[in-house]
Write a protein that holds these residues in place. Sequence first.
Motif, mmCIF file in Angstrom:
data_model
loop_
_atom_site.group_PDB
_atom_site.id
_atom_site.type_symbol
_atom_site.label_atom_id
_atom_site.label_comp_id
_atom_site.label_asym_id
_atom_site.label_seq_id
_atom_site.Cartn_x
_atom_site.Cartn_y
_atom_site.Cartn_z
ATOM 1 N N ALA A 1 -53.388 -2.315 35.106
ATOM 2 C CA ALA A 1 -54.168 -2.618 36.311
ATOM 3 C C ALA A 1 -54.671 -4.058 36.292
ATOM 4 N N LEU A 2 -55.125 -4.525 35.138
ATOM 5 C CA LEU A 2 -55.593 -5.913 35.027
ATOM 6 C C LEU A 2 -54.451 -6.889 35.284
ATOM 7 N N GLN A 3 -53.265 -6.537 34.821
ATOM 8 C CA GLN A 3 -52.087 -7.373 35.067
ATOM 9 C C GLN A 3 -51.776 -7.416 36.567
ATOM 10 N N VAL A 4 -51.839 -6.273 37.224
ATOM 11 C CA VAL A 4 -51.602 -6.215 38.671
ATOM 12 C C VAL A 4 -52.664 -7.032 39.409
ATOM 13 N N GLY A 5 -53.914 -6.933 38.971
ATOM 14 C CA GLY A 5 -54.986 -7.698 39.592
ATOM 15 C C GLY A 5 -54.743 -9.190 39.518
ATOM 16 N N LYS A 6 -54.195 -9.622 38.401
ATOM 17 C CA LYS A 6 -53.898 -11.047 38.220
ATOM 18 C C LYS A 6 -52.685 -11.479 39.029
ATOM 19 N N GLU A 7 -51.584 -10.748 38.917
ATOM 20 C CA GLU A 7 -50.317 -11.192 39.483
ATOM 21 C C GLU A 7 -50.175 -10.905 40.969
ATOM 22 N N GLU A 8 -50.668 -9.758 41.436
ATOM 23 C CA GLU A 8 -50.479 -9.392 42.844
ATOM 24 C C GLU A 8 -51.658 -9.790 43.724
ATOM 25 N N TYR A 9 -52.866 -9.655 43.203
ATOM 26 C CA TYR A 9 -54.047 -9.887 44.033
ATOM 27 C C TYR A 9 -54.761 -11.193 43.687
ATOM 28 N N GLU A 10 -54.299 -11.842 42.642
ATOM 29 C CA GLU A 10 -54.820 -13.158 42.242
ATOM 30 C C GLU A 10 -56.331 -13.138 42.032
ATOM 31 N N PHE A 11 -56.818 -12.052 41.442
ATOM 32 C CA PHE A 11 -58.226 -11.996 41.072
ATOM 33 C C PHE A 11 -58.504 -13.033 39.986
ATOM 34 N N GLU A 12 -59.676 -13.633 40.034
ATOM 35 C CA GLU A 12 -60.072 -14.586 39.008
ATOM 36 C C GLU A 12 -61.056 -13.977 38.020
ATOM 37 N N LYS A 13 -61.851 -13.035 38.496
ATOM 38 C CA LYS A 13 -62.833 -12.375 37.638
ATOM 39 C C LYS A 13 -62.994 -10.936 38.107
ATOM 40 N N ILE A 14 -63.093 -10.015 37.163
ATOM 41 C CA ILE A 14 -63.219 -8.593 37.468
ATOM 42 C C ILE A 14 -64.438 -8.054 36.735
#
Length: 273
Positions: A219-232
């Motif tokens: 999920a963290l990988q998806v957050g980075k690669e697909e949604y371009e989250f910077e901080k969670i």
Amino acid sequence: MLKYIIFVTEEKVPELKVLETQCKEKEVGLFMSLPEEETLISETLYITDHEEICRQLLEEKANVLVWLHGNNRNMNFSMAPYAMENIEELDFVYAERIWQRFQNLPWMIAETERCFIREMTEDDLDAVYKVYEGESVTKYMEGLYEDYQEELEYTRSYIQNAYRFWGYGTWIIESKTDHKVIGRIGFNLRDGYEEPEIGFVIMEEEQQKGYAYECCIKALQVGKEEYEFEKIQALVKEGNISSINLCYKLGFQLMGKIREGREEYLRFFYTIS
């Protein structure tokens, strides 16, 4: 399933090498104009750059993606739920996901070694209630509505609004071996906070098997690669030792304590580099 992608445009469509290759691999027909062969509207994603054509297609209950470019800026596409600009970047995954939205089908978000992570459907609700049956599950988190119909209405609203508006949300964790729903994971935005919040739950009988770590990493990988989250962020009750340890194992850092209503939480942050 999606069988055809058809452009109905006034502009010349640029080269779509990636999409063309992917369509061949998936055995999906890709046409740069309306084909002579008969196609079913339900199996087709139409891509158009013209307002009137878009309107006609939507009236026929077609699945439509609008192509925006410099020559159609004066047209009104407010009736269309989906549009994109850089059409040369269109790939099959995005095209299929737009088609799935029209068909009310869940997106496959990711897969791990042992699990599928996908969007929830109304048909999952019975299985989700089983996930929340164990005492260890609801000890540190809010459970479902006691009234099944109330939870069903909430689920319908969530699917129609959260998934479509954000493109992400709380997803289903499904075992690859028997397609059993064993938990949920995903990201949501809590009122008053800018950072997306990760949350997860694993049914009691499947705990202590590494599923939470396996799915959180993905999920963290998806957050980075697909949604371009910077901080969670992650909010964890102080007594929830298992989740606290998992946060540290995932690379979260403890930032302090906060209070939400009557509850007090430890607030963790994961910074994406």
